[in-house]
Design a protein around this motif. Structure first.
Motif, PDB file in Angstrom:
ATOM      1  N   ALA A  79      64.601 -14.913  74.176  1.00  0.00           N
ATOM      2  CA  ALA A  79      64.256 -16.318  74.419  1.00  0.00           C
ATOM      3  C   ALA A  79      65.279 -17.242  73.763  1.00  0.00           C
ATOM      4  CB  ALA A  79      62.854 -16.605  73.886  1.00  0.00           C
ATOM      5  N   PHE A  80      65.657 -16.910  72.548  1.00  0.00           N
ATOM      6  CA  PHE A  80      66.599 -17.750  71.803  1.00  0.00           C
ATOM      7  C   PHE A  80      67.956 -17.807  72.501  1.00  0.00           C
ATOM      8  CE2 PHE A  80      69.130 -18.208  67.649  1.00  0.00           C
ATOM      9  CZ  PHE A  80      68.991 -19.583  67.646  1.00  0.00           C
ATOM     10  N   GLY A  81      68.524 -16.637  72.797  1.00  0.00           N
ATOM     11  CA  GLY A  81      69.857 -16.583  73.369  1.00  0.00           C
ATOM     12  C   GLY A  81      69.959 -17.169  74.760  1.00  0.00           C
ATOM     13  N   SER A  82      68.918 -16.988  75.584  1.00  0.00           N
ATOM     14  CA  SER A  82      69.015 -17.415  76.978  1.00  0.00           C
ATOM     15  C   SER A  82      68.713 -18.906  77.182  1.00  0.00           C
ATOM     16  CB  SER A  82      68.079 -16.580  77.858  1.00  0.00           C
ATOM     17  OG  SER A  82      66.740 -16.693  77.442  1.00  0.00           O
ATOM     18  N   ALA A 135      65.552 -22.093  70.029  1.00  0.00           N
ATOM     19  CA  ALA A 135      66.556 -22.600  70.963  1.00  0.00           C
ATOM     20  C   ALA A 135      66.509 -24.122  71.058  1.00  0.00           C
ATOM     21  CB  ALA A 135      66.340 -21.985  72.348  1.00  0.00           C
ATOM     22  N   MET A 136      65.362 -24.721  70.795  1.00  0.00           N
ATOM     23  CA  MET A 136      65.261 -26.183  70.719  1.00  0.00           C
ATOM     24  C   MET A 136      65.876 -26.709  69.422  1.00  0.00           C
ATOM     25  SD  MET A 136      61.336 -26.798  71.944  1.00  0.00           S
ATOM     26  CE  MET A 136      60.726 -26.321  73.563  1.00  0.00           C
ATOM     27  N   LEU A 137      65.583 -26.006  68.338  1.00  0.00           N
ATOM     28  CA  LEU A 137      65.980 -26.468  67.014  1.00  0.00           C
ATOM     29  C   LEU A 137      67.476 -26.351  66.747  1.00  0.00           C
ATOM     30  CD1 LEU A 137      63.372 -25.202  64.375  1.00  0.00           C
ATOM     31  CD2 LEU A 137      64.183 -27.543  64.706  1.00  0.00           C
ATOM     32  N   ALA A 138      68.055 -25.195  67.072  1.00  0.00           N
ATOM     33  CA  ALA A 138      69.408 -24.879  66.616  1.00  0.00           C
ATOM     34  C   ALA A 138      70.460 -25.899  67.067  1.00  0.00           C
ATOM     35  CB  ALA A 138      69.787 -23.468  67.052  1.00  0.00           C
ATOM     36  N   PRO A 139      70.565 -26.195  68.368  1.00  0.00           N
ATOM     37  CA  PRO A 139      71.589 -27.168  68.770  1.00  0.00           C
ATOM     38  C   PRO A 139      71.289 -28.581  68.281  1.00  0.00           C
ATOM     39  CG  PRO A 139      70.263 -26.495  70.663  1.00  0.00           C
ATOM     40  CD  PRO A 139      69.875 -25.608  69.536  1.00  0.00           C
ATOM     41  N   ALA A 140      69.991 -28.927  68.218  1.00  0.00           N
ATOM     42  CA  ALA A 140      69.631 -30.259  67.724  1.00  0.00           C
ATOM     43  C   ALA A 140      70.031 -30.412  66.259  1.00  0.00           C
ATOM     44  CB  ALA A 140      68.129 -30.495  67.898  1.00  0.00           C
ATOM     45  N   ALA A 141      69.826 -29.360  65.469  1.00  0.00           N
ATOM     46  CA  ALA A 141      70.166 -29.408  64.046  1.00  0.00           C
ATOM     47  C   ALA A 141      71.665 -29.597  63.841  1.00  0.00           C
ATOM     48  CB  ALA A 141      69.692 -28.127  63.358  1.00  0.00           C
ATOM     49  N   LEU A 142      72.463 -28.820  64.550  1.00  0.00           N
ATOM     50  CA  LEU A 142      73.911 -28.894  64.366  1.00  0.00           C
ATOM     51  C   LEU A 142      74.474 -30.209  64.875  1.00  0.00           C
ATOM     52  CD1 LEU A 142      76.431 -27.537  63.340  1.00  0.00           C
ATOM     53  CD2 LEU A 142      76.603 -26.274  65.493  1.00  0.00           C
TER      54      LEU A 142
END
Length: 507
Positions: A79-82, A135-142
């Motif tokens: 789920a995370f990677g895709s 997957a929601m959090l990671a790009p938003a955080a960076l």
């Protein structure tokens, strides 16, 4: 006073007028915002490994088979990677603050569901939902980090902290997972995320400012979203399947081939779409492209040390889960210190090229050093040194690569550019786990040919031989990565007046 306005050439300063007071207030909170972002990033990366150590206890409690066990890990990574690229672009559309908060709430809910799971199916569902929230959090955080810190020195410090967390989170997850499993219960490896999320939600609500939506915010590319999400799913699933099935199995090569073809179709579509999900300008710029490749290859190589050294410490040297986690702490410390020095002192002077090249060579050297392990090895003599070298090497790669990968990107592409960093690392990790595990398994089988396989000494030596083969391959991946990334990345330091500018000197 001034506020940051982003243009195609980088961050420029413009008069803020009435907004200056609010800007000052937000600017003064930036280090607290970094703490909130760092907490969320820690939760994302430690969840890749925190559950691994708890798997035997969870298996006993819920009664699932060894064959099913991998899905507790795979559901999260699938789920995370895709979905990373999708939610990276969605965060550009709805706002990074909103996406960050939605991700935190979703992670807390999924973790609570997993911690209270009455059976295997609910636990797998919860892990998949954790992956969606991640997957929601990671790009938003960076991307929040990239837009919060725009002054060169402060940006370097912030990325040093963030890069250190990204690189050491897996080891921290192993230690925390061991402590929680040994002294509380396996369910607390999931419940702990609820506490972390609540703290991060409170911090995000009170600290991260609301920004007005941009007039030219991007639209969602639905065909591109379907193509890339399905393609990444196929690739991650195919490599995950390779851990328990041969490469010749249709469930392995079929998904891999299908995933690759879908990614090729996605790339073609991005050249035709009016609103591309991943504008090719984001990845074709040399510094960003080289940084994504560095994160991808480091993701492959680093799993060699986490996966097989974990096996070696627990199965050969008979370390407890807690002591295994403690054994990785010197590497974590070396990584954090090096990440800080690299981005605050070295990156502003020399840029990413030399740091990434040297860091990958050091990490490869550390992996090669680890090939000296044996039945009689000791931690101080044979493991501590290589771990410190690997920590220094990865610290020199992670933070500068993350900084370079998110520099110079237009504001409406910040989310998807940040998502690419996480996607590269996550896909690299998935490939690394399956590839190195497959190579190690083949080496173990070959070693046992013609030997007394019932002997415990022979079995132990076979296992050590398989770990050594994996370490050599990881060293080779780091070595090749150093050369390729060194050729791609531009020489020279970033313009100190503009942290988002390309290097002042070009190769």
């Amino acid at each position: 006073m001034a506020e940051i306005q982003t243009t195609g050439t980088g961050a420029q300063i413009a008069d803020a007028g009435p907004a200056s007071q609010q800007h000052d207030e937000n600017h003064s909170k930036r280090w607290l915002i970094l703490a909130v972002i760092g907490l969320a990033q820690l939760m994302i990366v430690l969840d890749v490994t925190i559950v691994n150590i708890a798997l035997p206890d969870a298996q006993k409690a819920l009664g699932f088979s060894n064959g099913d066990r991998q899905w507790i890990v795979t559901a999260y990574s699938l789920a995370f990677g895709s979905l990373l690229l999708l939610f990276g672009r969605v965060s550009d559309v709805i706002g990074r603050r909103a996406m960050f908060l939605i991700g935190l709430v979703g992670f807390a809910a999924a973790s609570a569901l997993g911690g209270s799971a009455p059976n295997f199916d609910v636990l797998v569902l919860a892990r998949a939902l954790q992956g969606v929230a991640g997957a929601m959090l990671a790009p938003a955080a960076l991307s929040l980090l990239s837009t919060t810190f725009t002054e060169a020195k402060e940006r370097a410090t912030a990325f040093a902290v963030f890069g250190g967390i990204a690189g050491s989170g897996a080891a921290i997850g192993m230690l925390l997972g061991g402590v929680l499993t040994e002294y509380l219960n396996w369910r607390w490896t999931l419940f702990v995320n609820v506490a972390i999320s609540v703290i991060a939600i409170a911090g995000a609500f009170s600290l991260i400012p609301r920004h007005p939506r941009e007039a030219n915010r991007p639209s969602l590319d639905i065909p591109g979203t379907v193509l890339v999400s399905a393609g990444l799913f196929g690739i991650v699933y195919g490599f995950s399947n390779a851990e328990s099935h041969p490469w010749s199995a249709p469930g392995t090569w079929g998904f891999l081939l299908g995933g690759i073809l879908l990614i090729v179709a996605f790339t073609w579509w991005q050249t035709r779409s009016k609103h591309p999900l991943l504008p090719l300008r984001v990845i074709l710029e040399r510094n960003r492209g080289g940084s994504y490749l560095a994160m991808f290859l480091t993701g492959i190589g680093m799993f060699g040390v986490f996966l097989f050294l974990n096996y070696y410490l627990q199965e050969i040297l008979k370390y407890s889960p807690v002591m295994t986690g403690v054994a990785f702490l010197p590497m974590v410390a070396a990584l954090m210190v090096t990440a800080t020095i690299s981005t605050t002192q070295l990156y502003p002077r020399m840029g990413a090229k030399i740091l990434v090249f040297g860091g990958m060579l050091m990490a490869g050297g550390g992996m090669a050093w680890l090939t000296g392990i044996s039945l009689t090895s000791s931690y101080a003599a044979n493991i501590l040194g290589p771990l410190l070298v690997i920590g220094v090497g990865m610290g020199a790669v992670f933070a500068p690569a993350m900084n370079a990968a998110t520099s110079g990107v237009q504001a409406h592409d910040a989310g998807v550019a940040s998502a690419m960093v996480n996607t590269a690392q996550q896909i690299g990790g998935s490939i690394g786990t399956a590839l190195l595990n497959s190579l190690a398994t083949t080496a173990l089988t070959s070693y046992l040919v013609g030997k007394n396989a019932s002997s415990q000494i022979v079995q132990a030596n076979a296992a050590i031989h398989s770990y050594i083969v994996a370490f050599w391959w990881a060293a080779a991946i780091f070595g090749v990565g150093a050369i390729v990334c060194g050729l791609i990345l531009r020489s020279g330091k970033p313009d100190p007046a503009d942290p988002d500018a390309a290097p002042a000197i070009h190769a």
